[in-house]
Design a protein around this motif. Structure first.
Motif, PDB file in Angstrom:
ATOM      1  N   ASN A  29       0.803  -1.222   0.000  1.00 30.91           N
ATOM      2  CA  ASN A  29       0.000   0.000   0.000  1.00 30.91           C
ATOM      3  C   ASN A  29       0.838   1.276   0.000  1.00 30.91           C
TER       4      ASN A  29
ATOM      5  N   SER B  99      -1.407   4.576  -3.811  1.00 26.41           N
ATOM      6  CA  SER B  99      -0.323   3.604  -3.796  1.00 26.41           C
ATOM      7  C   SER B  99       0.183   3.397  -5.211  1.00 26.41           C
TER       8      SER B  99
ATOM      9  N   ARG C  25     -12.610  14.949  -2.633  1.00 21.36           N
ATOM     10  CA  ARG C  25     -11.535  15.131  -1.657  1.00 21.36           C
ATOM     11  C   ARG C  25     -10.459  16.106  -2.100  1.00 21.36           C
TER      12      ARG C  25
ATOM     13  N   SER D 263       0.111  12.958  -1.123  1.00 26.65           N
ATOM     14  CA  SER D 263      -0.622  11.725  -1.380  1.00 26.65           C
ATOM     15  C   SER D 263      -1.715  11.522  -0.344  1.00 26.65           C
ATOM     16  N   ASP D 264      -2.909  11.227  -0.830  1.00 28.26           N
ATOM     17  CA  ASP D 264      -4.032  10.913   0.057  1.00 28.26           C
ATOM     18  C   ASP D 264      -4.563   9.551  -0.382  1.00 28.26           C
ATOM     19  N   ALA D 265      -4.178   8.519   0.370  1.00 25.94           N
ATOM     20  CA  ALA D 265      -4.644   7.160   0.080  1.00 25.94           C
ATOM     21  C   ALA D 265      -4.274   6.713  -1.333  1.00 25.94           C
TER      22      ALA D 265
ATOM     23  N   LYS E 148      -5.007   3.782  -6.723  1.00 19.25           N
ATOM     24  CA  LYS E 148      -4.307   2.599  -6.228  1.00 19.25           C
ATOM     25  C   LYS E 148      -3.451   1.992  -7.333  1.00 19.25           C
TER      26      LYS E 148
ATOM     27  N   HIS F 295     -13.191   9.950  -6.054  1.00 18.31           N
ATOM     28  CA  HIS F 295     -12.522  10.696  -4.992  1.00 18.31           C
ATOM     29  C   HIS F 295     -12.452  12.200  -5.240  1.00 18.31           C
TER      30      HIS F 295
ATOM     31  N   GLY G 219      -6.518   8.880  -3.747  1.00 20.07           N
ATOM     32  CA  GLY G 219      -7.331   7.673  -3.877  1.00 20.07           C
ATOM     33  C   GLY G 219      -6.994   6.782  -5.066  1.00 20.07           C
TER      34      GLY G 219
END
Lengths: 371, 371
Positions: free
Chosen positions: A299, A316, B354, A312-314, A333, B351, A331
């Motif tokens: 992650n 990966s 956000r 970075s906000d969530a 991924k 997202h 957000g």
């Protein structure tokens, strides 16, 4: 501590652009010139540093394009002029490694050469050294020897080497003949390979007496061999080299050393393998780069770039920042973001293999300015 | 064809930055100055063009920040000096619209004003005109009248207006009292609202006699009212305006007109609504922007930016290109990419809400240079 290996000469072919790492890798900034691990050094420099204890600084040759000469010499300030072999254009690995073999053999008939890609990542330098020392002892016996990487996972992106019968060679702890090469497998097959200790990753490292390598080339591709010998005869004569390269080099067949040397030698029982129990990656695409830099933390967002300004906000995956822009990721991924002054790439690890298609499309649509 | 509406004056509050559209919207380039529909015009200009047939070019006022004066006048070359109302700092919508009401009422006691946001998107100009004409007739009767948008889908991002008993007004085809306002619902509730024709989207459009509006403000916020009246008295005097703004404006309460006028008026049965059967969007975030520009084709990649150089391979969502870089998107779905010279945003429609958090984080960490 470690002593150079007698008769040994390392050869680093530094050719490929690394299209699947566009827009990080470019024609004028190929993969081997980049720091892809955050080490502070280019992959080429890391390769040199890994080999130098085995050879000394005077016995490492680099085969590269004329366009990269200055960059290579900047990365490797200790390299001697006579160890820089310049191609006038790319002719694939058989010509590149064969040229080095022919030149070095003419200079030093009993030389043993080992070729190591300029743009792979290896961790575990001492274990690497053990494997090379073993491979050189096997090569002394007249085999072409490769180092097969002991798999750490069921990779589907690499080819495999199937070990055959054991070879007893003085000074080599664990050598075998190569039974055969296996193309990139599917996941189920790869899992079987990893469970079976006789399958190793093909990392494209070849160690061989130069005379043996040249004989293998002569047997499978006589015209390539003839061209290389003619080049080698002219090479160390200041007046002859240039004209010989211009005349002969562009006529050489473009073919990988695997087809000219490794596979034919394996068929005739002349290809050996020693296992390499070190971490190895060819960093073939951004998925691989992300994995390499996230150290297994799924992650994480891996960040490459000295002056990266990332929010970075969530998120990966991996972000490569070669500008000073603020980059905000929310957000997303397994994302791949590569930010350079003239080109931006956004994809995911899953689609990283398709980056090469973009490069092809840019060529076709006349936008080679960003390649 | 269409004649200006007697006594009518349009007011365009052009204030909000649009933080959820960062890095496209900036303090110095707020949302209303952008072309978000590919029309070739800014949202502000589109708003002007929509209103001008209803008012004529001399009866549209813009309330905006001092910093935006030049940009507003560039967008609206026909605007008269006396129709530009400059705020020394943002004080929210009650102060902005109240200021316009107070000034215009002083100049023209029986004026009817309609306020329309500078940064919303409307399609169906003739239907919009019908609704405004109806609303003005209702306003003549002493009501504050809003235009509620007939929902095209069960949106959860908007507030709703519940219609109450019918109002019979000469010249207005379908007017009602507002029973109440409803906050943004969940999806199930929104579905019920859409099935029930008595729920309309609250688009924040208010049409009212200026004297009625000022009386509403006085009733619910006497100090705001007093400040606005004092400002209006000084406004058209060259020597008095500047000092009055500097003294009074910063002391006005920061509050939305919904709380000062709309909700109190609704409670007392003085707020009317006429339905608007046109397409409307407040373009509140990048998900909304993507939808607006993909014209309902879910797998499309919408592209905003005159000089965009995009290579897309199985990508959907939206890319906003404000640089001349090549942007390559591979396999990313519902992606949002906003590429500006000093900041890059990568997120997804899911997202998009956000983004405001990033703006807050940039403020907190002292990187306001990119806001």
């Amino acid at each position: 501590m470690s002593q150079p290996i007698p008769n040994f000469y390392a050869v680093i072919p530094a050719g490929g652009v690394g299209s699947r790492l566009w827009p990080l890798s470019r024609a004028d900034a190929p993969k081997f010139l980049h720091d892809l691990t955050g080490s502070g050094h280019s992959l080429l420099r890391d390769t040199w540093d890994r080999l130098e204890p085995l050879t000394g600084p005077d016995r490492i040759a680099v085969v590269t394009g004329r366009a990269h000469r200055a960059a290579v010499e900047e990365q490797l300030p200790d390299i001697a002029d006579l160890n820089v072999f310049l191609e006038s254009e790319p002719r694939d690995s058989a010509a590149a490694i064969g040229l080095a073999a022919a030149i070095l053999h003419r200079r030093e008939p009993d030389v043993i050469i080992g070729s190591f890609a300029a743009d792979h990542v290896i961790r575990g330098t001492r274990v690497f050294e053990f494997a090379v020392r073993d491979a050189v002892e096997v090569a002394r016996e007249g085999y072409v020897c490769t180092i097969g990487i002991a798999p750490s996972e069921p990779a589907v992106g690499f080819g495999y080497i199937k070990r055959g019968s054991e070879l007893i060679v003085d000074g080599a702890r664990d050598a075998s003949l190569v039974e055969r090469f296996v193309e990139k497998p599917d996941l189920e097959t790869a899992k079987r390979y990893v469970a079976d200790r006789d399958y190793l990753w093909n990392a494209g490292m070849f160690i061989s007496r130069a005379d043996v390598l040249l004989a293998e080339i002569e047997a499978s591709n006589p015209s390539l061999h003839a061209g290389l010998i003619a080049l080698a005869e002219a090479w160390d004569d200041r007046d002859l080299r240039g004209p010989a390269v211009d005349r002969i080099w562009p006529t050489l067949p473009k073919i990988a050393i695997d087809y000219v040397v490794a596979e034919p030698a394996a068929e005739r029982g002349r290809l050996a393998v020693v296992p390499g129990h070190f971490d190895w990656d060819d960093v073939g695409d951004f998925a691989s780069l992300a994995k390499l830099n996230s150290h297994g933390r799924k992650n994480d967002l891996a960040i490459l770039g000295e002056n990266a300004r990332i929010l970075s906000d969530a998120a990966s995956g991996i972000v490569v920042s070669h500008t000073n822009r603020v980059i905000s990721l929310i957000g997303v991924k397994d994302i791949v973001v590569v930010d350079t002054p003239d080109a931006l790439l956004v994809t995911t690890s899953e689609h990283a293999q398709r980056v090469k298609g973009v490069v092809d499309a840019l060529k076709l649509t006349g936008r080679s300015d960003v390649l």
